[in-house]
Design a protein around this motif. Sequence first.
Motif, mmCIF file in Angstrom:
data_model
loop_
_atom_site.group_PDB
_atom_site.id
_atom_site.type_symbol
_atom_site.label_atom_id
_atom_site.label_comp_id
_atom_site.label_asym_id
_atom_site.label_seq_id
_atom_site.Cartn_x
_atom_site.Cartn_y
_atom_site.Cartn_z
ATOM 1 N N MET A 1 4.706 -13.743 -4.988
ATOM 2 C CA MET A 1 4.126 -12.463 -4.042
ATOM 3 C C MET A 1 2.755 -11.550 -4.497
ATOM 4 N N SER A 2 2.689 -11.938 -5.541
ATOM 5 C CA SER A 2 1.789 -10.621 -6.240
ATOM 6 C C SER A 2 0.444 -11.046 -6.904
ATOM 7 N N ASN A 3 0.261 -12.853 -6.180
ATOM 8 C CA ASN A 3 -1.190 -13.468 -6.847
ATOM 9 C C ASN A 3 -2.702 -12.533 -6.014
ATOM 10 N N PRO A 4 -3.407 -11.820 -6.821
ATOM 11 C CA PRO A 4 -3.944 -11.207 -6.261
ATOM 12 C C PRO A 4 -4.993 -11.937 -5.398
ATOM 13 N N LEU A 5 -5.216 -13.306 -5.564
ATOM 14 C CA LEU A 5 -6.110 -13.596 -4.767
ATOM 15 C C LEU A 5 -5.250 -14.247 -3.397
ATOM 16 N N ARG A 6 -4.021 -14.287 -3.372
ATOM 17 C CA ARG A 6 -3.095 -14.242 -2.171
ATOM 18 C C ARG A 6 -3.168 -13.373 -0.899
ATOM 19 N N GLU A 7 -3.381 -12.309 -1.547
ATOM 20 C CA GLU A 7 -3.612 -10.485 -0.336
ATOM 21 C C GLU A 7 -4.765 -10.599 -0.606
ATOM 22 N N LEU A 8 -5.208 -10.457 0.633
ATOM 23 C CA LEU A 8 -6.225 -8.907 0.303
ATOM 24 C C LEU A 8 -5.989 -7.485 0.336
ATOM 25 N N THR A 9 -6.808 -6.660 -0.378
ATOM 26 C CA THR A 9 -6.656 -4.738 -1.005
ATOM 27 C C THR A 9 -6.482 -4.428 0.207
ATOM 28 N N GLU A 10 -5.069 -3.611 1.345
ATOM 29 C CA GLU A 10 -5.496 -2.584 1.926
ATOM 30 C C GLU A 10 -7.474 -2.601 2.732
ATOM 31 N N LEU A 11 -8.192 -1.684 0.660
ATOM 32 C CA LEU A 11 -9.330 -2.022 0.962
ATOM 33 C C LEU A 11 -10.237 -2.485 1.632
ATOM 34 N N GLU A 12 -9.684 -4.477 0.908
ATOM 35 C CA GLU A 12 -10.678 -5.314 1.309
ATOM 36 C C GLU A 12 -10.466 -5.802 3.049
ATOM 37 N N LYS A 13 -9.060 -5.187 3.758
ATOM 38 C CA LYS A 13 -9.050 -5.784 4.770
ATOM 39 C C LYS A 13 -9.715 -4.963 6.093
ATOM 40 N N ASP A 14 -9.411 -3.527 5.207
ATOM 41 C CA ASP A 14 -10.120 -2.805 6.306
ATOM 42 C C ASP A 14 -11.900 -2.819 6.496
ATOM 43 N N ALA A 15 -12.076 -3.670 5.109
ATOM 44 C CA ALA A 15 -13.583 -3.409 5.196
ATOM 45 C C ALA A 15 -14.044 -5.091 6.022
ATOM 46 N N LEU A 16 -13.014 -5.713 5.721
ATOM 47 C CA LEU A 16 -13.683 -6.820 6.102
ATOM 48 C C LEU A 16 -12.998 -6.526 8.114
ATOM 49 N N PRO B 1 -11.578 -16.485 -2.722
ATOM 50 C CA PRO B 1 -12.192 -16.410 -3.965
ATOM 51 C C PRO B 1 -13.657 -15.530 -3.526
ATOM 52 N N TRP B 2 -13.899 -16.495 -2.824
ATOM 53 C CA TRP B 2 -15.419 -16.089 -2.007
ATOM 54 C C TRP B 2 -15.756 -14.675 -0.844
ATOM 55 N N LEU B 3 -14.417 -15.135 0.340
ATOM 56 C CA LEU B 3 -14.227 -13.792 0.869
ATOM 57 C C LEU B 3 -13.914 -12.254 -0.269
ATOM 58 N N LYS B 4 -13.267 -12.390 -0.805
ATOM 59 C CA LYS B 4 -13.057 -11.250 -1.784
ATOM 60 C C LYS B 4 -14.474 -11.375 -2.121
ATOM 61 N N GLN B 5 -15.250 -11.915 -2.695
ATOM 62 C CA GLN B 5 -16.272 -11.082 -3.172
ATOM 63 C C GLN B 5 -17.869 -10.947 -2.931
ATOM 64 N N ALA B 6 -17.198 -11.434 -0.942
ATOM 65 C CA ALA B 6 -18.693 -10.942 -0.002
ATOM 66 C C ALA B 6 -18.156 -10.102 0.077
ATOM 67 N N ILE B 7 -16.752 -9.322 0.288
ATOM 68 C CA ILE B 7 -16.536 -8.373 0.807
ATOM 69 C C ILE B 7 -16.953 -7.529 -0.346
ATOM 70 N N ALA B 8 -16.723 -6.553 -1.476
ATOM 71 C CA ALA B 8 -17.121 -6.980 -2.356
ATOM 72 C C ALA B 8 -19.102 -6.241 -2.216
ATOM 73 N N GLU B 9 -19.447 -7.645 -2.420
ATOM 74 C CA GLU B 9 -20.957 -7.103 -1.746
ATOM 75 C C GLU B 9 -20.906 -6.020 -0.316
ATOM 76 N N PHE B 10 -20.370 -6.583 0.170
ATOM 77 C CA PHE B 10 -20.667 -5.628 1.640
ATOM 78 C C PHE B 10 -20.383 -4.163 1.107
ATOM 79 N N LEU B 11 -18.804 -4.115 0.633
ATOM 80 C CA LEU B 11 -18.668 -2.597 0.732
ATOM 81 C C LEU B 11 -19.410 -1.821 -0.448
ATOM 82 N N GLY B 12 -20.277 -2.815 -1.530
ATOM 83 C CA GLY B 12 -21.045 -2.260 -2.244
ATOM 84 C C GLY B 12 -22.151 -0.566 -2.737
ATOM 85 N N PRO B 13 -22.883 -1.295 -1.169
ATOM 86 C CA PRO B 13 -23.955 -0.104 -1.005
ATOM 87 C C PRO B 13 -23.186 1.047 -0.838
ATOM 88 N N TYR B 14 -21.342 1.454 -0.078
ATOM 89 C CA TYR B 14 -21.356 2.415 -0.062
ATOM 90 C C TYR B 14 -20.500 3.113 -1.540
#
Lengths: 213, 307
Positions: free
Chosen positions: A1-16, A199-212
């Motif tokens: 279950m701990s494959n990081p790509l399977r799950e969104l982190t709490e931060l990513e979930k909040d960002a999404l 993988p793309w979604l995580k990347q896109a979320i990271a870019e969204f979060l970037g400025p903050y």
Amino acid sequence: MSNPLRELTELEKDALQEIMNIGFGRAAADLAEIINLHVILSVPHIAVLQSDEVISYIHNQIPDTTDMSMITQFFSGKFNGGSFLVFPHGEGRKLLRIFDGEMALLGENYDIDVLEKETLVEVGNIIIGACVGKIAEMLGDVVTYAPPRFFSQEQIFETLDDVLNESDSFAILFKTVFNFEQYNVSGYLFLVSQHSIMPWLKQAIAEFLGPYE
Amino acid sequence: MNEYQQIFNTINLGLVVLDRELNVTAWNRWMELHSGMPAEKVIGQPVCDLFPALCDNSFIRIVKSVFAFGNYASYSQKLHKYLFPMKNPHGSSAVFPRMQQNCTFGPIRNDNKEIIAVYISVQDVTDFVMYEHKLIQMAKIDGLTGIYNRRYLDSRLTEEIERSRRHGNPLSILLLDIDHFKKINDTHGHLCGDYALRKISELLQELVRTSDILGRYGGEEFLCILPETSHEQAVVLAERCREQIATKPLACEDHQARITISIGVTGQHRDDTLDSIKKRADDALYQAKREGRNRVCSCPAASEPNP
């Protein structure tokens, strides 16, 4: 279950969640401004599910499935998947009032089921386009759409069964409840994306979060 | 011409491109042919100037949404009949003067993925609509008399009962039956019987109002639905029908026949169903027959207070 790509982190979930909130807010504002269609979209709910749980999840979200109709439209881009606009218990029929003025010209020879179908196809894909388009835009993507399709009654779950039984084992699901004030119509919008976009979604979320950061 | 241009100009489909100001930027051969407007007269012109009727709410809503959201959109014949007013190129122009169309809209993006134009495809679906029209007609018209059939009457009556209940308007029905029809068939032959049915249908159709729905309900039985008509008004109309039919002799081949009809009248009760309202009309008709035929009997609404 701990494959990081399977799950969104709490931060990513909040960002999404944040992306969806803003995206749907903009979609609603544009629908009102551009085509004078006033829609309230609830705070979206995001879930990462096993593919085979999606149908029962959708089923459980809708308390009353009688007289239900649905518009589906697939979209592709980096963000890809299916959108399902669901009108339970005869709500779709109320949208016919959008065409009140023009409907008078049709006379009486028309089958109300056919009119409901055509209306939902015509209006539904605008709503889907607005919601999906805005989210894609916020994630830095542009999507294209397949033609919309209409389903009613028992066809709905058969269709969901067919299209959601992907080999991919996880699905990302977004749910919102919408309400058209003018017509007192409400229903559900589900967006289901394959897990392969993760993988793309995580990347896109990271870019969204970037400025903050 | 490159290959896409060749397809654009030879495809059996109308193709139009509009820029953000809704000026036409492309107009294929198919559009030239069916609209009678050559591309050079159309290109660069605002589409709303070329076709003022086209810029109704739906069209503008769709074009704006495609520009704003990049979605795919449809404009269906079922809801709108047609988008571009063009002559019906088929043999069915008496029924449909205009070509019936299903149209689709989609975005065209530049290299930066910005939407710079909207394309419209126009499909001629007149033939399908014509088949559908014929099927609908066949499904609701009685072949012998040309008035509505039982199936249509039942569905309309169900609708009218619902409508009357919703709006609180009165609704009445007449059940009419030709007296001694069997005797006409037996003495003058079935051709005369058929002729009588047609002739009486014609006469009744002239006697009822355009808002009334007249059909053949069974062998020699007719049903007439009278929306927004009180029981009293219905009795007056029934009496006029009875009298007119009785005074017009029917000539079939070399026979002169006098035909009479009996009529049962009833108005809608608050909790009526299709069956209950028909049952009362049938009871009234039966009473008219029993009392000697060539008469109108009625079954007044029980919920009405007695005078």
